[in-house]
Scaffold this motif. Structure first.
Motif, PDB file in Angstrom:
ATOM      1  N   VAL A 251       0.832  -1.206   0.000  1.00  0.00           N
ATOM      2  CA  VAL A 251       0.000   0.000   0.000  1.00  0.00           C
ATOM      3  C   VAL A 251       0.868   1.258   0.000  1.00  0.00           C
ATOM      4  N   THR A 252       2.090   1.156   0.522  1.00  0.00           N
ATOM      5  CA  THR A 252       2.974   2.324   0.607  1.00  0.00           C
ATOM      6  C   THR A 252       3.793   2.558  -0.660  1.00  0.00           C
TER       7      THR A 252
ATOM      8  N   GLN B 230       6.535   2.001 -10.623  1.00  0.00           N
ATOM      9  CA  GLN B 230       6.429   1.865  -9.178  1.00  0.00           C
ATOM     10  C   GLN B 230       7.713   2.358  -8.537  1.00  0.00           C
ATOM     11  N   ARG B 231       7.553   2.828  -7.292  1.00  0.00           N
ATOM     12  CA  ARG B 231       8.723   3.302  -6.552  1.00  0.00           C
ATOM     13  C   ARG B 231       8.485   3.128  -5.063  1.00  0.00           C
ATOM     14  N   TYR B 232       9.488   2.612  -4.366  1.00  0.00           N
ATOM     15  CA  TYR B 232       9.413   2.511  -2.918  1.00  0.00           C
ATOM     16  C   TYR B 232       9.536   3.903  -2.302  1.00  0.00           C
TER      17      TYR B 232
ATOM     18  N   TRP C  16       9.735   6.181   1.678  1.00  0.00           N
ATOM     19  CA  TRP C  16      10.251   6.023   3.041  1.00  0.00           C
ATOM     20  C   TRP C  16       9.269   5.212   3.878  1.00  0.00           C
ATOM     21  N   ARG C  17       7.956   5.350   3.593  1.00  0.00           N
ATOM     22  CA  ARG C  17       6.959   4.578   4.336  1.00  0.00           C
ATOM     23  C   ARG C  17       7.079   3.083   4.038  1.00  0.00           C
ATOM     24  N   THR C  18       7.492   2.758   2.830  1.00  0.00           N
ATOM     25  CA  THR C  18       7.700   1.352   2.472  1.00  0.00           C
ATOM     26  C   THR C  18       8.740   0.735   3.393  1.00  0.00           C
ATOM     27  N   PHE C  19       9.825   1.462   3.637  1.00  0.00           N
ATOM     28  CA  PHE C  19      10.889   0.953   4.502  1.00  0.00           C
ATOM     29  C   PHE C  19      10.469   0.928   5.965  1.00  0.00           C
ATOM     30  N   LEU C  20       9.652   1.889   6.370  1.00  0.00           N
ATOM     31  CA  LEU C  20       9.126   1.886   7.734  1.00  0.00           C
ATOM     32  C   LEU C  20       8.269   0.637   7.966  1.00  0.00           C
ATOM     33  N   VAL C  21       7.353   0.375   7.048  1.00  0.00           N
ATOM     34  CA  VAL C  21       6.494  -0.810   7.171  1.00  0.00           C
ATOM     35  C   VAL C  21       7.339  -2.084   7.066  1.00  0.00           C
ATOM     36  N   ALA C  22       8.364  -2.081   6.219  1.00  0.00           N
ATOM     37  CA  ALA C  22       9.241  -3.251   6.107  1.00  0.00           C
ATOM     38  C   ALA C  22       9.954  -3.524   7.429  1.00  0.00           C
ATOM     39  N   GLY C  23      10.423  -2.481   8.082  1.00  0.00           N
ATOM     40  CA  GLY C  23      11.077  -2.655   9.386  1.00  0.00           C
ATOM     41  C   GLY C  23      10.135  -3.211  10.435  1.00  0.00           C
ATOM     42  N   ILE C  24       8.931  -2.677  10.471  1.00  0.00           N
ATOM     43  CA  ILE C  24       7.922  -3.182  11.411  1.00  0.00           C
ATOM     44  C   ILE C  24       7.594  -4.638  11.085  1.00  0.00           C
ATOM     45  N   SER C  25       7.470  -4.938   9.808  1.00  0.00           N
ATOM     46  CA  SER C  25       7.173  -6.317   9.382  1.00  0.00           C
ATOM     47  C   SER C  25       8.267  -7.282   9.806  1.00  0.00           C
ATOM     48  N   LEU C  26       9.516  -6.862   9.646  1.00  0.00           N
ATOM     49  CA  LEU C  26      10.630  -7.722  10.058  1.00  0.00           C
ATOM     50  C   LEU C  26      10.564  -8.015  11.556  1.00  0.00           C
ATOM     51  N   ALA C  27      10.254  -6.992  12.340  1.00  0.00           N
ATOM     52  CA  ALA C  27      10.149  -7.189  13.792  1.00  0.00           C
ATOM     53  C   ALA C  27       9.002  -8.136  14.130  1.00  0.00           C
TER      54      ALA C  27
ATOM     55  N   GLY D  27       2.288 -10.668  -1.004  1.00  0.00           N
ATOM     56  CA  GLY D  27       1.314  -9.714  -0.479  1.00  0.00           C
ATOM     57  C   GLY D  27       1.510  -8.338  -1.072  1.00  0.00           C
ATOM     58  N   GLU D  28       2.772  -7.917  -1.170  1.00  0.00           N
ATOM     59  CA  GLU D  28       3.077  -6.621  -1.785  1.00  0.00           C
ATOM     60  C   GLU D  28       2.610  -6.592  -3.242  1.00  0.00           C
ATOM     61  N   ALA D  29       2.904  -7.658  -3.976  1.00  0.00           N
ATOM     62  CA  ALA D  29       2.515  -7.726  -5.385  1.00  0.00           C
ATOM     63  C   ALA D  29       1.001  -7.677  -5.549  1.00  0.00           C
ATOM     64  N   LEU D  30       0.273  -8.340  -4.659  1.00  0.00           N
ATOM     65  CA  LEU D  30      -1.190  -8.317  -4.748  1.00  0.00           C
ATOM     66  C   LEU D  30      -1.735  -6.908  -4.517  1.00  0.00           C
ATOM     67  N   ALA D  31      -1.184  -6.198  -3.517  1.00  0.00           N
ATOM     68  CA  ALA D  31      -1.643  -4.835  -3.237  1.00  0.00           C
ATOM     69  C   ALA D  31      -1.287  -3.888  -4.380  1.00  0.00           C
ATOM     70  N   VAL D  32      -0.049  -3.967  -4.868  1.00  0.00           N
ATOM     71  CA  VAL D  32       0.383  -3.102  -5.969  1.00  0.00           C
ATOM     72  C   VAL D  32      -0.374  -3.469  -7.244  1.00  0.00           C
ATOM     73  N   GLY D  33      -0.524  -4.760  -7.503  1.00  0.00           N
ATOM     74  CA  GLY D  33      -1.241  -5.204  -8.699  1.00  0.00           C
ATOM     75  C   GLY D  33      -2.686  -4.749  -8.708  1.00  0.00           C
ATOM     76  N   HIS D  34      -3.338  -4.802  -7.557  1.00  0.00           N
ATOM     77  CA  HIS D  34      -4.724  -4.341  -7.465  1.00  0.00           C
ATOM     78  C   HIS D  34      -4.810  -2.843  -7.789  1.00  0.00           C
ATOM     79  N   ARG D  35      -3.910  -2.061  -7.212  1.00  0.00           N
ATOM     80  CA  ARG D  35      -3.911  -0.623  -7.480  1.00  0.00           C
ATOM     81  C   ARG D  35      -3.586  -0.343  -8.939  1.00  0.00           C
ATOM     82  N   ALA D  36      -2.675  -1.123  -9.503  1.00  0.00           N
ATOM     83  CA  ALA D  36      -2.308  -0.939 -10.905  1.00  0.00           C
ATOM     84  C   ALA D  36      -3.495  -1.232 -11.820  1.00  0.00           C
ATOM     85  N   LEU D  37      -4.183  -2.327 -11.573  1.00  0.00           N
ATOM     86  CA  LEU D  37      -5.341  -2.664 -12.401  1.00  0.00           C
ATOM     87  C   LEU D  37      -6.464  -1.646 -12.256  1.00  0.00           C
TER      88      LEU D  37
END
Length: 158
Positions: free
Chosen positions: A77-78, A90-92, A94-105, A136-146
């Motif tokens: 979504v970010t 598409q482009r990542y 700063w929020r993408t990296f924030l969510v990625a960090g939270i996801s890793l934790a 999951g990322e691909a599904l969210a991005v793909g949905h927005r793209a379509l």
């Protein structure tokens, strides 16, 4: 395959994908879905080769896959999806990296719980975790793209 070589190959694939998306890249369906499908497939294959798993083990693995997919969708979504030269890019952010960090934790905590409750480490393949996250990322991005009405970028010629 040597564990370190295997880990190095996975890290290299992830690094290439992240760097390309950080710089911005044309959004085409193959590049969006191929890496997560391949990594998820390798992870599932690794799980299938593990002997002695029980129903509770498969429940942990399935829950981890669902959690990874959901966290990947939150990351997706970010991702900035935009039109450039008549096609999607598409482009990542700063929020993408924030969510990625939270996801890793969150995933590290989930893995610690799985280990605490007895799920063998080799029944929790890294490829499956990374693959479901990117899926999951691909599904969210793909949905927005379509939904955008703008066509995907054509596949690159190699």
């Amino acid at each position: 395959m040597n564990v370190w070589l295997h880990a190095g190959l996975i890290a290299a694939v992830v690094a290439v994908v992240v760097v390309r998306r950080l710089n911005g890249e044309p959004l085409n369906a193959r590049d969006l879905f191929a890496p997560p499908v391949v990594l998820t497939g390798i992870g599932l294959w690794t799980v299938s080769r593990h002997a002695g798993l029980h129903a509770a083990d498969y429940a942990w693995i399935a829950a981890g896959a669902v959690l990874g997919t959901a966290l990947g969708a939150a990351r997706g979504v970010t991702v900035r999806v935009y039109e450039r030269d008549g096609v999607l890019w598409q482009r990542y952010t700063w929020r993408t990296f924030l969510v990625a960090g939270i996801s890793l934790a969150v995933m590290a905590g989930f893995a610690a719980l799985a280990a605490h409750f007895g799920l063998a480490a080799d029944a929790r393949p890294v490829q499956l975790s990374i693959g479901t996250g990117f899926l999951g990322e691909a599904l969210a991005v793909g949905h927005r793209a379509l939904s955008s009405g703008t066509p995907f970028a054509p596949e690159r010629r190699v």
